[in-house]
Scaffold this motif. Structure first.
Motif, mmCIF file in Angstrom:
data_model
loop_
_atom_site.group_PDB
_atom_site.id
_atom_site.type_symbol
_atom_site.label_atom_id
_atom_site.label_comp_id
_atom_site.label_asym_id
_atom_site.label_seq_id
_atom_site.Cartn_x
_atom_site.Cartn_y
_atom_site.Cartn_z
ATOM 1 N N ALA A 251 -1.143 10.128 -0.306
ATOM 2 C CA ALA A 251 -1.051 8.689 -1.359
ATOM 3 C C ALA A 251 0.707 8.513 -0.995
ATOM 4 C CB ALA A 251 -1.094 9.448 -2.476
ATOM 5 N N THR A 252 1.460 9.224 -0.416
ATOM 6 C CA THR A 252 2.858 9.151 0.399
ATOM 7 C C THR A 252 3.307 8.519 1.324
ATOM 8 O OG1 THR A 252 3.405 11.046 -1.730
ATOM 9 C CG2 THR A 252 5.235 10.147 -0.402
ATOM 10 N N LEU A 253 2.189 9.414 2.713
ATOM 11 C CA LEU A 253 1.922 8.500 4.099
ATOM 12 C C LEU A 253 1.220 7.300 3.507
ATOM 13 C CD1 LEU A 253 1.038 11.165 5.429
ATOM 14 C CD2 LEU A 253 2.938 10.977 5.668
ATOM 15 N N TYR A 254 0.242 7.123 3.221
ATOM 16 C CA TYR A 254 -0.201 6.095 2.856
ATOM 17 C C TYR A 254 0.891 4.656 2.413
ATOM 18 C CZ TYR A 254 -3.432 1.755 2.299
ATOM 19 O OH TYR A 254 -3.823 0.910 2.903
ATOM 20 N N TYR A 255 1.812 4.996 1.306
ATOM 21 C CA TYR A 255 2.727 4.357 0.741
ATOM 22 C C TYR A 255 3.606 4.002 1.737
ATOM 23 C CZ TYR A 255 5.768 2.232 -2.986
ATOM 24 O OH TYR A 255 6.883 1.602 -2.945
ATOM 25 N N ILE A 256 4.623 5.229 2.406
ATOM 26 C CA ILE A 256 5.419 4.729 3.580
ATOM 27 C C ILE A 256 5.289 3.514 4.340
ATOM 28 C CG2 ILE A 256 6.566 5.701 5.298
ATOM 29 C CD1 ILE A 256 6.073 8.362 4.118
ATOM 30 N N SER A 257 3.518 3.659 4.921
ATOM 31 C CA SER A 257 3.172 2.729 6.306
ATOM 32 C C SER A 257 2.972 1.268 5.797
ATOM 33 C CB SER A 257 2.038 2.695 6.010
ATOM 34 O OG SER A 257 1.139 2.573 5.207
ATOM 35 N N THR A 258 3.476 1.513 4.639
ATOM 36 C CA THR A 258 3.675 0.232 3.729
ATOM 37 C C THR A 258 4.809 -0.663 3.445
ATOM 38 O OG1 THR A 258 3.668 0.113 1.145
ATOM 39 C CG2 THR A 258 1.448 0.024 3.186
ATOM 40 N N VAL A 259 6.254 -0.594 3.956
ATOM 41 C CA VAL A 259 7.191 -0.761 3.272
ATOM 42 C C VAL A 259 8.293 -0.709 4.604
ATOM 43 C CG1 VAL A 259 7.573 1.622 1.915
ATOM 44 C CG2 VAL A 259 8.725 1.847 4.265
ATOM 45 N N GLU A 260 8.957 -1.988 4.109
ATOM 46 C CA GLU A 260 9.328 -2.583 5.439
ATOM 47 C C GLU A 260 10.941 -2.502 5.312
ATOM 48 O OE1 GLU A 260 8.464 -6.492 4.934
ATOM 49 O OE2 GLU A 260 5.898 -6.173 5.791
ATOM 50 N N HIS A 261 11.706 -1.373 4.517
ATOM 51 C CA HIS A 261 13.223 -1.491 4.242
ATOM 52 C C HIS A 261 13.066 -0.217 4.525
ATOM 53 C CE1 HIS A 261 13.465 -5.851 3.339
ATOM 54 N NE2 HIS A 261 12.685 -4.905 2.301
ATOM 55 N N PHE A 262 14.345 0.216 5.557
ATOM 56 C CA PHE A 262 14.838 1.567 5.682
ATOM 57 C C PHE A 262 14.826 2.752 4.082
ATOM 58 C CE2 PHE A 262 17.625 5.397 6.790
ATOM 59 C CZ PHE A 262 17.270 5.754 7.396
ATOM 60 N N GLN A 263 16.057 1.917 3.040
ATOM 61 C CA GLN A 263 16.296 2.989 2.130
ATOM 62 C C GLN A 263 14.966 3.467 1.579
ATOM 63 O OE1 GLN A 263 18.801 0.541 -0.847
ATOM 64 N NE2 GLN A 263 19.392 2.392 -1.424
ATOM 65 N N LYS A 264 13.597 2.430 1.553
ATOM 66 C CA LYS A 264 12.784 3.207 0.674
ATOM 67 C C LYS A 264 12.238 4.239 1.245
ATOM 68 C CE LYS A 264 10.386 0.313 -1.977
ATOM 69 N NZ LYS A 264 9.174 -1.017 -2.804
ATOM 70 N N PHE A 265 11.987 3.896 2.680
ATOM 71 C CA PHE A 265 11.471 5.054 3.078
ATOM 72 C C PHE A 265 12.061 5.907 3.657
ATOM 73 C CE2 PHE A 265 11.056 6.770 8.121
ATOM 74 C CZ PHE A 265 10.217 6.530 8.275
ATOM 75 N N TRP A 266 13.406 5.645 3.668
ATOM 76 C CA TRP A 266 13.473 7.233 3.877
ATOM 77 C C TRP A 266 14.043 8.097 2.991
ATOM 78 C CZ3 TRP A 266 17.177 10.149 0.754
ATOM 79 C CH2 TRP A 266 18.343 11.396 1.738
ATOM 80 N N TRP A 267 13.841 7.668 0.856
ATOM 81 C CA TRP A 267 13.557 8.312 0.235
ATOM 82 C C TRP A 267 12.305 8.374 -0.006
ATOM 83 C CZ3 TRP A 267 17.044 10.498 -3.363
ATOM 84 C CH2 TRP A 267 18.205 9.994 -3.004
ATOM 85 N N LEU A 268 11.409 8.060 0.605
ATOM 86 C CA LEU A 268 10.129 8.297 0.781
ATOM 87 C C LEU A 268 9.457 9.816 1.641
ATOM 88 C CD1 LEU A 268 8.011 5.174 0.631
ATOM 89 C CD2 LEU A 268 7.813 7.182 -1.188
ATOM 90 N N ILE A 269 10.680 9.836 2.406
ATOM 91 C CA ILE A 269 10.438 10.708 3.858
ATOM 92 C C ILE A 269 10.698 11.892 3.226
ATOM 93 C CG2 ILE A 269 11.125 11.599 6.070
ATOM 94 C CD1 ILE A 269 8.325 9.712 7.097
ATOM 95 N N LEU A 270 11.675 11.479 2.620
ATOM 96 C CA LEU A 270 12.635 12.663 1.578
ATOM 97 C C LEU A 270 11.076 14.016 1.157
ATOM 98 C CD1 LEU A 270 14.798 15.118 0.745
ATOM 99 C CD2 LEU A 270 15.491 13.274 -0.145
ATOM 100 N N LEU A 271 10.237 12.404 0.262
ATOM 101 C CA LEU A 271 9.515 13.176 -1.264
ATOM 102 C C LEU A 271 8.140 14.138 0.009
ATOM 103 C CD1 LEU A 271 7.967 13.186 -3.464
ATOM 104 C CD2 LEU A 271 7.629 10.742 -2.639
ATOM 105 N N TYR A 272 7.955 12.833 0.913
ATOM 106 C CA TYR A 272 6.711 13.509 1.684
ATOM 107 C C TYR A 272 6.813 14.866 2.545
ATOM 108 C CZ TYR A 272 3.050 14.727 5.221
ATOM 109 O OH TYR A 272 1.531 15.373 6.016
ATOM 110 N N THR A 273 8.627 14.840 3.195
ATOM 111 C CA THR A 273 9.189 16.504 3.989
ATOM 112 C C THR A 273 8.784 17.597 2.378
ATOM 113 O OG1 THR A 273 10.999 15.568 3.606
ATOM 114 C CG2 THR A 273 10.153 15.479 5.446
ATOM 115 N N LEU A 274 8.877 17.644 1.513
ATOM 116 C CA LEU A 274 8.925 18.192 0.258
ATOM 117 C C LEU A 274 8.155 18.525 -0.217
ATOM 118 C CD1 LEU A 274 12.083 16.423 -2.003
ATOM 119 C CD2 LEU A 274 11.766 18.947 -0.927
#
Length: 434
Positions: free
Chosen positions: A83-106
């Motif tokens: 679910a997190t990876l799919y959401y990452i594919s939809t974001v267009e701003h780096f700040q949100k991307f950074w937090w989502l990648i942190l969540l996914y790697t955790l």
């Protein structure tokens, strides 16, 4: 092991590393082209994996191993990861991307330990059975690179969606893996951090090894974070696919390691690994997609030497230097230092250096890759010199002499000097510990 179990574990390992390889290698290229971020931000995004590597042992040791079956935790984490990876594919701003990648790697990093735990729990002879299962992980990574490269998706959000779909499949399949119940015991914080192994720091050579292991992660981060953007920037076609040659060489050099140990020993192998980084980055600095393209290919293929001869040899060195009572702690300590602290530092250093060599030429921003790659080459050279002059490979054990054993107190390989001391014991066995 039953064939049905072996098949499930093989698919598990294949998908586990396919998911990682599908987005990780090309994330820098995606960020710089699609989200238009700078190199420092790319480094910050990759640093999240190091943060997760530091935190995940606590989750596995203090929570997962104690309260839940491994296959159920694995399935839950991968479903949440999908679910997190799919959401990452939809974001267009780096700040949100950074937090989502942190969540996914955790979510992802603990799954690596869980996959190993599930696999080992089904094996009667791990020394023979685990390599045959683990090799499917490398195959999965290679398959991901080939797919992304030949479909020309390196700048596309589809890399994250492909990983998301595979994570969904693996999440479901995980619940059908062999049951691996919780142990009911949690590792202590000191064991997780490797604090039980601090006794090793009494030896100067171990300090040199430890510091070198952290520092060499800085050149390593340059490769992981910016090799794919570099190859795409200079015009190499199917760069992600061609970078899988590094994993192929990793497999081949892994097979050569037993012979290398016999002929070279630990110190020389690790030095070869360090100086291979120097050669690799010089090849990247002066290679091109014209007559010098062989330099780029050779630099990629050197990955097997760079990784196996230093990092894998280092793990073996730790195993040999540690007593059984703190061997696991020692491995945890070096993993924390390299993939945690070392790669965290390296991610930010590589990003900052790459940004420093972004220049404006005729109103066109361009990265000066020759200058960029010379920086990790110099760092690797300095680490190699540090290791060469201050690390002392020592052997402590016994030597057979006329069917008796003379105790060896100290044996060093520096300048060919060897010191033998002690008396003779009634034994015909030769036992040598590095």
């Amino acid at each position: 092991m039953k064939n049905s179990v072996r098949l499930r574990l093989s698919v598990l390992m294949l998908l586990e590393y396919f998911i990682w390889g599908a987005w990780y290698v090309t994330m820098g290229t995606y960020l710089m082209s699609s989200l238009e971020v700078n190199a420092t931000q790319v480094g910050a995004a990759y640093a999240n994996l190091s943060i997760a590597a530091i935190i995940s042992p606590f989750f596995v040791g203090l929570v997962a191993d104690r309260f839940f079956s491994a296959q159920k935790v694995l399935g839950t984490l991968h479903l949440m990861g999908a679910a997190t990876l799919y959401y990452i594919s939809t974001v267009e701003h780096f700040q949100k991307f950074w937090w989502l990648i942190l969540l996914y790697t955790l979510l992802y990093m603990p799954t690596m330990s869980l996959v190993n735990s599930i696999s080992f729990s089904q094996m009667e002879d791990p020394d023979k059975e685990f390599p045959r299962i683990r090799v499917l992980g490398t195959v999965g990574w290679i398959a991901a690179g080939l797919l992304i490269g030949f479909m020309e998706l390196e700048t596309s959000f589809m890399t994250f969606r492909i990983a998301a779909y595979c994570s969904l499949v693996l999440g479901i399949l995980s619940f059908f893996l062999p049951s691996t119940p919780p142990t009911g015991k949690s590792a202590s914080i000191s064991a997780i951090l490797g604090l039980d192994a601090l006794v090793l720091f009494k030896k100067r050579s171990f300090i040199v090894f430890f510091v070198s292991s952290i520092l060499v992660c800085i050149p390593l981060a340059f490769y992981y974070n910016f090799a794919n953007p570099f190859l795409n920037d200079i015009g190499m076609e199917n760069a992600a696919a061609k970078m899988t040659l590094g994993q192929v060489s990793e497999l081949l050099f892994m097979l050569l390691m037993p012979l290398a140990f016999k002929r070279l020993g630990i110190k020389k192998m690790m030095l070869i690994g360090i100086f291979a980084w120097v050669i690799r980055y010089l090849l990247f600095a002066y290679g091109d997609i014209g007559p010098g393209i062989w330099m780029l290919y050779f630099g990629i293929i050197l990955h097997g030497v760079c990784y196996d001869f230093f990092f894998v040899t280092g793990q073996i060195y730790i195993d040999k230097k540690s007593k059984p009572s703190f061997r696991n702690s020692a491995q945890g300590l070096i993993t924390f230092a390299t993939y945690g602290v070392g790669m965290f530092i390296g991610s930010f250093v590589s990003g900052a250096v790459t940004d420093d060599f972004l220049v404006n030429i005729n109103d066109i921003l361009s990265y000066q890759w020759e200058s960029i790659w010379l920086v990790p080459a110099i760092i690797a050279l300095l680490v190699g010199l540090l290791f060469m002059f201050f690390f002392r490979e020592k052997l402590v054990g016994t030597l057979e002499v006329d069917n008796k054993v003379s105790h060896i107190l100290t044996v060093t390989d520096n300048r060919g000097q060897k010191d033998f001391e002690g008396g003779l014991a009634d034994s015909a066995d030769l036992k040598t510990e590095r």
